[in-house]
Design a protein around this motif. Structure first.
Motif, PDB file in Angstrom:
ATOM      1  N   GLY A   1       0.826  -1.058   0.014  1.00 32.66           N
ATOM      2  CA  GLY A   1       0.074   0.187  -0.044  1.00 32.66           C
ATOM      3  C   GLY A   1       0.876   1.240  -0.043  1.00 32.66           C
ATOM      4  O   GLY A   1       1.871   1.374   0.759  1.00 32.66           O
ATOM      5  N   ASN A   2       0.333   2.334  -0.721  1.00 35.70           N
ATOM      6  CA  ASN A   2       1.110   3.599  -0.533  1.00 35.70           C
ATOM      7  C   ASN A   2       0.597   4.437   0.623  1.00 35.70           C
ATOM      8  O   ASN A   2      -0.665   4.388   0.803  1.00 35.70           O
ATOM      9  N   GLN A   3       1.355   4.884   1.110  1.00 40.92           N
ATOM     10  CA  GLN A   3       1.137   5.772   2.321  1.00 40.92           C
ATOM     11  C   GLN A   3       0.470   7.048   1.902  1.00 40.92           C
ATOM     12  O   GLN A   3       0.964   7.676   0.934  1.00 40.92           O
ATOM     13  N   ILE A   4      -0.425   7.560   2.489  1.00 49.57           N
ATOM     14  CA  ILE A   4      -1.306   8.862   2.195  1.00 49.57           C
ATOM     15  C   ILE A   4      -1.336   9.635   3.209  1.00 49.57           C
ATOM     16  O   ILE A   4      -1.570   9.486   4.539  1.00 49.57           O
ATOM     17  N   HIS A   5      -1.242  11.005   2.984  1.00 49.70           N
ATOM     18  CA  HIS A   5      -1.464  12.029   3.875  1.00 49.70           C
ATOM     19  C   HIS A   5      -2.220  13.145   2.897  1.00 49.70           C
ATOM     20  O   HIS A   5      -1.362  13.843   2.257  1.00 49.70           O
ATOM     21  N   GLN A   6      -3.226  13.158   3.128  1.00 52.69           N
ATOM     22  CA  GLN A   6      -4.227  14.052   2.168  1.00 52.69           C
ATOM     23  C   GLN A   6      -4.808  15.510   3.084  1.00 52.69           C
ATOM     24  O   GLN A   6      -5.466  14.891   4.177  1.00 52.69           O
ATOM     25  N   GLN A   7      -4.961  16.335   2.469  1.00 56.61           N
ATOM     26  CA  GLN A   7      -5.911  17.381   2.978  1.00 56.61           C
ATOM     27  C   GLN A   7      -7.136  17.582   1.843  1.00 56.61           C
ATOM     28  O   GLN A   7      -7.010  17.357   0.672  1.00 56.61           O
ATOM     29  N   GLU A   8      -8.136  17.477   2.606  1.00 53.49           N
ATOM     30  CA  GLU A   8      -9.254  17.842   1.519  1.00 53.49           C
ATOM     31  C   GLU A   8     -10.005  18.918   1.978  1.00 53.49           C
ATOM     32  O   GLU A   8     -10.581  19.088   3.047  1.00 53.49           O
ATOM     33  N   LEU A   9     -10.630  19.777   1.003  1.00 55.44           N
ATOM     34  CA  LEU A   9     -11.508  20.911   1.100  1.00 55.44           C
ATOM     35  C   LEU A   9     -12.648  20.710   0.280  1.00 55.44           C
ATOM     36  O   LEU A   9     -12.625  20.187  -0.773  1.00 55.44           O
ATOM     37  N   THR A  10     -13.914  21.027   0.750  1.00 59.91           N
ATOM     38  CA  THR A  10     -15.141  20.982   0.004  1.00 59.91           C
ATOM     39  C   THR A  10     -15.684  22.564   0.029  1.00 59.91           C
ATOM     40  O   THR A  10     -15.504  22.998   0.928  1.00 59.91           O
ATOM     41  N   ILE A  11     -15.628  22.779  -1.273  1.00 63.52           N
ATOM     42  CA  ILE A  11     -15.977  24.321  -1.309  1.00 63.52           C
ATOM     43  C   ILE A  11     -17.452  24.227  -2.165  1.00 63.52           C
ATOM     44  O   ILE A  11     -17.722  23.306  -2.913  1.00 63.52           O
ATOM     45  N   LYS A  12     -18.220  25.334  -1.982  1.00 64.10           N
ATOM     46  CA  LYS A  12     -19.425  25.333  -2.773  1.00 64.10           C
ATOM     47  C   LYS A  12     -19.591  26.612  -3.254  1.00 64.10           C
ATOM     48  O   LYS A  12     -19.100  27.809  -2.698  1.00 64.10           O
TER      49      LYS A  12
END
Length: 183
Positions: A29-40
């Motif tokens: 598995g690839n290690q992930i460290h993500q930031q997610e923004l939800t914009i409207k």
């Protein structure tokens, strides 16, 4: 089209799930460290976008690359309600630059929420479909990386998010949704 199934895994069984996915995957598995923004959009209230960014481990932040995703509404119609996975259109694009978020804000979007994910991603073949499996803990984004990781451990100490997706042509969407939902 994209088929998607979300679930939660008990944290005490995560290592077993990691071992299983590593065995099924063609690579660890690839290690992930993500930031997610939800914009409207303020102009068109039905327009919602997700901005995803990989957070580099131990490196100074350089030029930012955001993946922009727009998920269409789930497909409705005869048989779709009984499928074990949601079927919808998904459009993706990349935006590069340190002022990408301000670009969207100037276009009339506002941030609805922000979160961080830390875990692993796998690519697994099942019933003739390539499935992307994301196994991660989820927590609120904060200004400090150490504070964020502490919040992730506190908020999600009992469960991890399991997200399984398959990008397929429209003609194969129903079969892919069934493949994702097989136990």
């Amino acid at each position: 089209m994209q088929c998607e199934l979300l679930g939660a895994a008990d944290a005490e069984h995560i290592q077993v799930l990691i071992d299983l996915l590593t065995g099924l995957s063609s690579h660890p598995g690839n290690q992930i460290h993500q930031q997610e923004l939800t914009i409207k959009s303020q102009v068109s209230p039905f327009t919602e976008l997700k901005l995803l960014q990989q957070i580099p481990e131990g490196k100074a932040a350089g030029l930012r690359r955001w993946e922009i995703c727009h998920d269409g509404i789930p497909v409705k119609g005869k048989g779709y309600a009984e499928l074990p996975a949601v079927v919808r259109t998904r459009t993706k694009a990349d935006v590069h630059g340190n002022h990408s978020l301000s670009f969207w804000i100037h276009l009339g979007f506002s941030v609805i929420y922000e979160l961080r994910r830390k875990g692993f991603s796998y690519s697994v073949y099942h019933d003739g479909f390539e499935l992307q499996v994301l196994l991660c803990s989820v927590g609120p984004a904060s200004s400090s990386l150490q504070q964020c990781e502490a919040q992730i451990r506190h908020v999600c100490k009992a469960y991890w998010l399991v997200k399984i997706t398959a990008a397929v042509p429209e003609a194969q969407a129903v079969q892919a949704a069934h493949a994702i939902g097989k136990q």
